[in-house]
Write a protein that holds these residues in place. Structure first.
Motif, PDB file in Angstrom:
ATOM      1  N   GLY A  34       0.810  -1.211   0.000  1.00  0.00           N
ATOM      2  CA  GLY A  34       0.000   0.000   0.000  1.00  0.00           C
ATOM      3  C   GLY A  34       0.841   1.257   0.000  1.00  0.00           C
ATOM      4  N   GLN A  35       0.253   2.313  -0.517  1.00  0.00           N
ATOM      5  CA  GLN A  35       0.894   3.622  -0.507  1.00  0.00           C
ATOM      6  C   GLN A  35      -0.131   4.623  -0.010  1.00  0.00           C
ATOM      7  N   ASP A  36       0.238   5.393   0.996  1.00  0.00           N
ATOM      8  CA  ASP A  36      -0.650   6.408   1.545  1.00  0.00           C
ATOM      9  C   ASP A  36      -0.774   7.545   0.529  1.00  0.00           C
ATOM     10  N   ILE A  37      -1.973   7.729   0.003  1.00  0.00           N
ATOM     11  CA  ILE A  37      -2.205   8.789  -0.986  1.00  0.00           C
ATOM     12  C   ILE A  37      -3.169   9.847  -0.443  1.00  0.00           C
ATOM     13  N   THR A  38      -3.301   9.918   0.850  1.00  0.00           N
ATOM     14  CA  THR A  38      -4.208  10.874   1.473  1.00  0.00           C
ATOM     15  C   THR A  38      -3.856  12.307   1.072  1.00  0.00           C
ATOM     16  N   ALA A  39      -2.583  12.662   1.189  1.00  0.00           N
ATOM     17  CA  ALA A  39      -2.158  14.032   0.872  1.00  0.00           C
ATOM     18  C   ALA A  39      -2.363  14.333  -0.617  1.00  0.00           C
ATOM     19  N   GLN A  44      -5.411  17.184  -4.768  1.00  0.00           N
ATOM     20  CA  GLN A  44      -6.248  17.162  -5.964  1.00  0.00           C
ATOM     21  C   GLN A  44      -7.615  17.781  -5.695  1.00  0.00           C
ATOM     22  N   ALA A  45      -8.158  17.524  -4.520  1.00  0.00           N
ATOM     23  CA  ALA A  45      -9.453  18.112  -4.163  1.00  0.00           C
ATOM     24  C   ALA A  45      -9.341  19.635  -4.067  1.00  0.00           C
ATOM     25  N   VAL A  50     -10.214  25.108  -6.401  1.00  0.00           N
ATOM     26  CA  VAL A  50      -9.699  26.373  -6.932  1.00  0.00           C
ATOM     27  C   VAL A  50     -10.096  26.540  -8.397  1.00  0.00           C
ATOM     28  N   ALA A  51      -9.972  25.480  -9.184  1.00  0.00           N
ATOM     29  CA  ALA A  51     -10.352  25.543 -10.606  1.00  0.00           C
ATOM     30  C   ALA A  51     -11.834  25.880 -10.742  1.00  0.00           C
ATOM     31  N   ASN A  52     -12.667  25.283  -9.914  1.00  0.00           N
ATOM     32  CA  ASN A  52     -14.105  25.579  -9.954  1.00  0.00           C
ATOM     33  C   ASN A  52     -14.387  27.026  -9.562  1.00  0.00           C
ATOM     34  N   ASP A  53     -13.669  27.523  -8.546  1.00  0.00           N
ATOM     35  CA  ASP A  53     -13.831  28.917  -8.130  1.00  0.00           C
ATOM     36  C   ASP A  53     -13.432  29.872  -9.252  1.00  0.00           C
ATOM     37  N   LEU A  54     -12.321  29.578  -9.919  1.00  0.00           N
ATOM     38  CA  LEU A  54     -11.867  30.436 -11.017  1.00  0.00           C
ATOM     39  C   LEU A  54     -12.852  30.395 -12.185  1.00  0.00           C
TER      40      LEU A  54
END
Length: 141
Positions: A34-39, A44-45, A50-54
């Motif tokens: 396993g690899q922790d991909i939380t960060a 990405q979220a 930010v992309a949605n806000d722009l």
């Protein structure tokens, strides 16, 4: 794959699983790495937010905003542009801005300004003469 820590924190793990076999080739289990991909998921979220806000800022701006791709085709057309010209985003999307919406006498100069911008050379305060849906000419800054 969501997992929970001893403290109850949620952790996102990217799991790779492979069959584990004994010397005779009989399947005896699975080995998981396993690899922790939380960060990564959190980043990405945040980028998506930010992309949605722009995008919302562009769409609802009280200034006319348009965009073109490298081929000069419209790929952005906000509500203010639609209100000024009478053309909806759907009507202009993918069409050549200069050929379709700029009068003959200004096509060369407008094309040059846009080509310059596509090559990194900014032009400030250039008035773009556009045709409206009803054939009137308007200038946007």
């Amino acid at each position: 794959l969501p997992l929970f820590t001893k403290d109850g924190d949620r952790v996102e793990v990217l799991l790779n699983a492979t069959t584990r076999v004994d010397a005779a080739g009989t399947i005896v289990g699975v080995v998981g790495v396993g690899q922790d991909i939380t960060a990564i998921n959190q980043s990405q979220a945040e980028l998506t937010r930010v992309a949605n806000d722009l995008q919302l800022l562009i769409e609802t701006a009280n200034a006319p905003i348009f965009g073109i791709n490298a081929e000069g085709r419209v790929n952005e057309w906000n509500r203010k542009m639609a209100a000024i010209t009478g053309f909806s985003k759907d009507e202009v999307f993918g069409k050549d801005l200069v050929d379709e919406y700029i009068s003959d006498e200004f096509r060369e100069s407008v094309r040059q300004v846009l080509d310059d911008a596509l090559h990194g050379q900014q032009t400030d305060n250039y008035q773009v003469p556009l045709f409206t849906k009803h054939g009137d000419r308007v200038e946007v800054l």
